[in-house]
Design an enzyme around this catalytic site. Structure first.
Site, PDB file in Angstrom:
ATOM      1  N   SER A 145       0.883  -1.162   0.000  1.00 44.27           N
ATOM      2  CA  SER A 145       0.000   0.000   0.000  1.00 44.27           C
ATOM      3  C   SER A 145       0.918   1.208   0.000  1.00 44.27           C
ATOM      4  O   SER A 145       2.121   1.075   0.286  1.00 44.27           O
ATOM      5  CB  SER A 145      -0.865   0.007   1.269  1.00 44.27           C
ATOM      6  OG  SER A 145      -1.455   1.268   1.496  1.00 44.27           O
ATOM      7  N   TYR A 158      -2.200  -1.061  10.244  1.00 40.37           N
ATOM      8  CA  TYR A 158      -2.251  -1.190   8.782  1.00 40.37           C
ATOM      9  C   TYR A 158      -0.893  -0.821   8.189  1.00 40.37           C
ATOM     10  O   TYR A 158      -0.330  -1.574   7.369  1.00 40.37           O
ATOM     11  CB  TYR A 158      -3.348  -0.281   8.218  1.00 40.37           C
ATOM     12  CG  TYR A 158      -3.508  -0.358   6.720  1.00 40.37           C
ATOM     13  CD1 TYR A 158      -4.212  -1.394   6.123  1.00 40.37           C
ATOM     14  CD2 TYR A 158      -2.950   0.613   5.889  1.00 40.37           C
ATOM     15  CE1 TYR A 158      -4.364  -1.475   4.753  1.00 40.37           C
ATOM     16  CE2 TYR A 158      -3.093   0.546   4.516  1.00 40.37           C
ATOM     17  CZ  TYR A 158      -3.802  -0.494   3.949  1.00 40.37           C
ATOM     18  OH  TYR A 158      -3.935  -0.570   2.585  1.00 40.37           O
TER      19      TYR A 158
END
Length: 263
Positions: A145, A158
């Protein structure tokens, strides 16, 4: 000839979002698909939708929780039993968790994010790499990401999990490149998937579209990415055209990760 003609491609998190978008592109490119997701109902709908558009596609659909090591081994074994090989692996399944400051983050949610985003990716490589070693060929695309190359406010687990995915990708490239296995990761920015739409709801519950539009203004392209744009990149990285690209974490975010502040 199509880019993925007769290649066996495993996709986790295949029922929605970037997994489903990539499955559509891979089907168009002639792949044989092994689609993995924890939600059987949504997965069945995804399979039906792909076959409606590309009826000749061979599809194996498997219900599995990627954070369960035994379930991961089982989806790999089922795929090999059905197709005899695995040529490409889109290691995509993941969750965002919730948004909260680091010191206030719920520990159980933190652990769940790590279990799915980090261990799920690791388990997938643990069981698919030996198959590819035996073949002396393979393409792996992990999902990091932009949160795997920089910080993201209020998303500590995350970001931690996605930085770890970036690191594991580089290690796998070093350790298994000699077997004809190219391992890369993609680092999507804000692509308009159901998960990202949910994040905008958390940012502005009263008007999530406003949050989306405000976020897009900070991007050089002044828009969010489309899932099919990610699918096209992934399918290149899963193909034989990707013969000397390995160990890379490739941002697909409209160039936003290169900026400092608003554009």
């Amino acid at each position: 000839m199509k880019r993925l003609e007769d290649k066996v491609i495993v996709i986790t998190g295949a029922a929605l979002g970037l997994g489903y978008a990539t499955a559509l592109v891979a089907a168009k490119e002639g792949a044989k698909l092994s689609l993995v997701d924890y939600n059987g109902e949504t997965l069945a709908k995804a399979k039906k939708s792909i076959l409606r558009e590309y009826p000749a596609t061979e599809i194996l659909d498997i219900i599995a929780d990627v954070s369960d090591e035994a379930a991961v081994k089982a989806y790999v074994d089922q795929t090999v039993k059905a197709y005899g090989r695995i040529d490409g692996f889109y290691n995509n399944a993941g969750i965002e968790g919730r948004q909260a400051p680091m010191t206030e983050y719920d520990l159980e949610v933190f652990k769940k994010v790590i279990d799915i985003n980090l261990l799920g990716v690791y388990f997938g490589m643990k069981y698919i790499i030996p198959v590819m070693q035996q073949q002396q060929y393979g393409r792996i695309v992990n999902v990091a990401s932009v949160g795997g190359i920089r910080a993201v406010m209020n998303q500590t687990p995350y970001v931690a999990s996605k930085h770890a995915v970036s690191g594991m990708t580089k290690n796998a490239a070093l350790e298994y490149g000699r077997y004809g296995i190219q391992t890369n990761a993609i680092a999507p920015g804000a692509i308009l998937t159901p998960m990202v739409a949910e994040a905008f709801k958390q940012v502005n519950p009263a008007d999530p579209k406003k949050a989306e539009d405000e976020y897009a203004q900070a991007n050089p392209t002044k828009r969010l990415g489309k899932p099919e744009e990610v699918g096209k990149l992934v399918c290149f990285l899963l193909s034989e055209d990707c013969s000397y690209v390995s160990g890379q974490v490739i941002a697909i975010d409209g160039g936003q990760s290169n900026s400092y502040g608003n554009v």
